[in-house]
Write an enzyme that holds these catalytic residues in place. Structure first.
Site, PDB file in Angstrom:
ATOM      1  N   ARG A  52       0.935  -1.322  -0.209  1.00  0.00           N
ATOM      2  CA  ARG A  52      -0.054  -0.271   0.165  1.00  0.00           C
ATOM      3  C   ARG A  52       0.536   1.177   0.168  1.00  0.00           C
ATOM      4  O   ARG A  52       0.854   2.430  -0.899  1.00  0.00           O
ATOM      5  CB  ARG A  52      -1.058  -0.051   1.268  1.00  0.00           C
ATOM      6  CG  ARG A  52      -2.048   0.700   1.265  1.00  0.00           C
ATOM      7  CD  ARG A  52      -3.103   1.043   2.472  1.00  0.00           C
ATOM      8  NE  ARG A  52      -2.720   1.378   3.257  1.00  0.00           N
ATOM      9  CZ  ARG A  52      -3.248   0.810   4.432  1.00  0.00           C
ATOM     10  NH1 ARG A  52      -4.631   0.950   4.377  1.00  0.00           N
ATOM     11  NH2 ARG A  52      -2.430   1.125   5.826  1.00  0.00           N
ATOM     12  N   LYS A 151      -2.772   7.033   0.747  1.00  0.00           N
ATOM     13  CA  LYS A 151      -2.799   7.474   2.218  1.00  0.00           C
ATOM     14  C   LYS A 151      -1.393   8.442   2.669  1.00  0.00           C
ATOM     15  O   LYS A 151      -0.820   8.156   2.568  1.00  0.00           O
ATOM     16  CB  LYS A 151      -2.174   6.060   3.309  1.00  0.00           C
ATOM     17  CG  LYS A 151      -2.379   5.906   4.970  1.00  0.00           C
ATOM     18  CD  LYS A 151      -2.334   5.159   5.471  1.00  0.00           C
ATOM     19  CE  LYS A 151      -2.778   4.771   7.189  1.00  0.00           C
ATOM     20  NZ  LYS A 151      -3.951   5.101   7.491  1.00  0.00           N
ATOM     21  N   GLU A 184     -15.624   5.867   5.907  1.00  0.00           N
ATOM     22  CA  GLU A 184     -15.445   5.294   6.265  1.00  0.00           C
ATOM     23  C   GLU A 184     -15.583   5.788   7.496  1.00  0.00           C
ATOM     24  O   GLU A 184     -15.808   6.950   7.375  1.00  0.00           O
ATOM     25  CB  GLU A 184     -14.147   4.852   5.708  1.00  0.00           C
ATOM     26  CG  GLU A 184     -13.861   6.454   5.117  1.00  0.00           C
ATOM     27  CD  GLU A 184     -12.145   5.775   4.865  1.00  0.00           C
ATOM     28  OE1 GLU A 184     -11.869   4.814   5.436  1.00  0.00           O
ATOM     29  OE2 GLU A 184     -11.358   6.527   3.987  1.00  0.00           O
TER      30      GLU A 184
END
Ligand code: PMP
Length: 285
Positions: A52, A151, A184
């Site tokens: 990721r 992220k 989320e």
């Protein structure tokens, strides 16, 4: 010995661990990060975190100066040098220092920073009694503006929602996407149980592809609980049988009320309890 922080291959005492004020990570939030956990000295799902991280970097055209293998070794070294077994690891890669102005071509030396420390995100009582959350009016970043799959070091979108939650007396807040669907929470993915099925919004709802989320989907299936991605609305949450959040720092934490409405009878659900305990076992394997 003071906590040792890794910056670009070297270790520094915590108080001497510094980077340039010209680093674009600071100037513009230009960089990426990971938050990982180690249990009994082993980083949980290290490979998934590395994948990721490098994908986040690729998506923002940032070349991480070291290989994934080297990065893994350096994360482990940071834990070892600090004699840490159960820790939270914050890994950052900044664009590096440069001149003022957005142009990333005017920076050099992306900085890799690794901090291994302890973290207590939520007080223990919330794991027992469950969290009360609200829906923030701040929606999750539109994927065409900045993909929530990245992220990035710029978390202002989530911070604004977190502030709304805190102002309403809640330590976590739900974020919807541009379509008004459930995305989320500010630092955690969300799940519900409904009629014996475990449901969580799909990745294209504009969410971070959470590593704990994926671990819980695996775990539920291995415990015979049907688990799937499904588009959810606030209505689905209000009428859910159970609700919980997942994240590397939070692990699995129950939610018992959303926008002042109790989930089911306002008690922590039985499947939630089961998955919380199965997750504890899983991370220590
Ligand atoms: N969503 C957001 C916005 C997050 O920042 C995080 C990580 N704190 C998560 C979900 C959970 O992801 P993971 O399980 O990979 O930590």
């Amino acid at each position: 010995m003071p906590l040792q922080i890794y910056i670009a291959g070297q270790f520094y005492d915590k108080e001497n661990a510094k980077i340039s004020v010209y680093d674009h990570g600071l100037l513009y939030g230009d960089g990426v990060f990971e938050g990982m956990r180690s249990y009994s000295g082993k980083v949980f799902r290290m490979k998934e975190h590395m994948d990721r991280l490098y994908e986040s970097a690729k998506a923002i055209c940032l070349n991480i100066p070291i290989s994934k293998e080297q990065m893994e070794a350096d994360v482990n070294k940071t834990l070892q040098i600090n004699s840490l077994k159960d820790a939270y690891i914050r890994l950052m890669v900044t664009r590096g220092s440069g001149s003022l102005g957005l142009d990333p071509n005017r920076t050099s030396n992306p900085q890799v920073i690794i901090i291994a420390d302890s973290i207590t995100l939520y007080p223990e009582e919330h794991y027992l009694k469950g969290l009360k959350i609200i829906t923030a009016s701040t929606i999750r970043n539109h994927p065409a503006a900045l993909s929530p799959r990245i992220k990035s070091l710029n978390y202002l979108n989530n911070i604004m929602a977190k502030i709304e939650g805190l102002q309403a007396g809640c330590i976590e807040a739900l974020m919807l996407n541009i379509q008004g669907e459930v995305a989320e929470c500010t630092g955690d993915n969300i799940f519900i149980m409904k009629n014996g099925e475990l449901l969580t919004p799909p990745k294209d709802a504009g969410i971070l592809d959470g590593i704990t989320r994926n671990a819980i989907l695996d775990l539920a299936r291995s415990h015979g609980i049907p688990a799937m991605e499904r588009t959810l609305t606030r209505h689905d949450l209000f009428v859910a049988d159970e609700c919980f959040l997942t994240g590397s720092a939070a692990e699995v934490i129950p939610v018992v009320s959303i926008d002042g409405r109790p989930i089911a009878d306002g008690e922590v659900g039985t499947t939630t309890k089961k998955l919380m305990s199965a997750f504890k076992t899983m991370v220590h394997q």
